[in-house]
Design a protein around this motif. Structure first.
Motif, short mmCIF file in Angstrom:
data_model
loop_
_atom_site.label_atom_id
_atom_site.label_comp_id
_atom_site.label_asym_id
_atom_site.label_seq_id
_atom_site.Cartn_x
_atom_site.Cartn_y
_atom_site.Cartn_z
N GLU A 116 35.89 17.59 -10.34
CA GLU A 116 36.25 17.92 -11.72
C GLU A 116 37.78 17.98 -11.88
N LYS A 117 38.46 18.55 -10.90
CA LYS A 117 39.92 18.70 -10.97
C LYS A 117 40.64 17.38 -10.72
N TYR A 118 40.08 16.54 -9.85
CA TYR A 118 40.69 15.25 -9.49
C TYR A 118 39.68 14.12 -9.73
N PRO A 119 39.37 13.84 -10.99
CA PRO A 119 38.30 12.87 -11.29
C PRO A 119 38.60 11.44 -10.85
N ASP A 120 39.87 11.09 -10.67
CA ASP A 120 40.22 9.72 -10.29
C ASP A 120 40.41 9.55 -8.79
N ALA A 121 40.13 10.58 -8.02
CA ALA A 121 40.31 10.52 -6.56
C ALA A 121 38.94 10.58 -5.87
N ASP A 122 38.86 9.94 -4.71
CA ASP A 122 37.66 9.98 -3.89
C ASP A 122 37.87 11.00 -2.77
N ILE A 123 36.84 11.75 -2.46
CA ILE A 123 36.88 12.66 -1.32
C ILE A 123 36.55 11.84 -0.08
N VAL A 124 37.51 11.77 0.84
CA VAL A 124 37.30 10.95 2.04
C VAL A 124 37.09 11.78 3.30
N ASP A 125 37.38 13.06 3.26
CA ASP A 125 37.13 13.92 4.41
C ASP A 125 36.94 15.35 3.95
N TYR A 126 36.21 16.11 4.74
CA TYR A 126 35.79 17.46 4.38
C TYR A 126 35.86 18.32 5.63
N LEU A 127 36.44 19.50 5.51
CA LEU A 127 36.52 20.41 6.65
C LEU A 127 36.31 21.84 6.17
N HIS A 128 35.40 22.55 6.83
CA HIS A 128 35.26 23.99 6.58
C HIS A 128 36.26 24.66 7.51
N VAL A 129 37.27 25.30 6.96
CA VAL A 129 38.35 25.89 7.73
C VAL A 129 37.94 27.24 8.32
N GLY A 130 37.21 28.02 7.54
CA GLY A 130 36.78 29.33 8.03
C GLY A 130 36.37 30.26 6.92
N LYS A 131 36.11 31.49 7.34
CA LYS A 131 35.61 32.51 6.42
C LYS A 131 36.35 33.82 6.70
N GLU A 132 36.78 34.47 5.63
CA GLU A 132 37.37 35.81 5.73
C GLU A 132 36.42 36.75 4.99
N GLU A 133 35.75 37.59 5.76
CA GLU A 133 34.76 38.47 5.15
C GLU A 133 35.27 39.90 5.09
N GLY A 134 35.24 40.45 3.89
CA GLY A 134 35.64 41.83 3.68
C GLY A 134 34.47 42.65 3.19
N THR A 135 34.70 43.93 3.00
CA THR A 135 33.66 44.81 2.51
C THR A 135 33.20 44.41 1.11
#
Length: 117
Positions: free
Chosen positions: A55-74
């Motif tokens: 939605e934010k970059y409608p003219d671009a293709d997503i060519v790679d994806y990485l889950h960097v991590g999770k910060e979990e708080g209360t």
């Protein structure tokens, strides 16, 4: 010639896994690639991140994806991702953070930060 194959293993409702494989030759008809069948805990957030990025970059293709991590708080949890996008004239990375209420999973904020490499 290297072939980048991005496989999405989806159910009707949820994004279950994302696998990116780089192969040195084309696949023959008899070769099969199996995606990990276990649903990662961040799958829901990864699907949302990819949707919001398109939605934010409608003219671009997503060519790679990485889950960097999770910060979990209360009270708040943040899932962190990095996507690599290819536009008409450029390629760039985008860090996306999804901040949500830990107990209800209601999204509080989605933030985007572009990087050149």
């Amino acid at each position: 010639m290297k072939l980048l194959i991005t496989l999405f293993y989806c159910t009707a409702i949820t994004f279950t896994s994302f696998v990116s494989l780089e192969l040195s030759e084309e696949l023959s008809e008899n070769q099969v690639i199996h995606a990990n069948e276990e649903v990662p805990s961040y799958a829901k957030w990864g699907r949302i991140v990819m949707q919001k990025t398109k939605e934010k970059y409608p003219d671009a293709d997503i060519v790679d994806y990485l889950h960097v991590g999770k910060e979990e708080g209360t009270n708040l949890t943040t899932e962190k991702f990095k996507l690599w996008l290819k536009g008409k004239d450029s390629e760039f990375g985008v860090y996306i953070d999804v901040k949500f209420a830990t107990d209800t999973e209601q999204i509080i904020e989605i933030s985007f930060r572009e990087v050149s490499s």
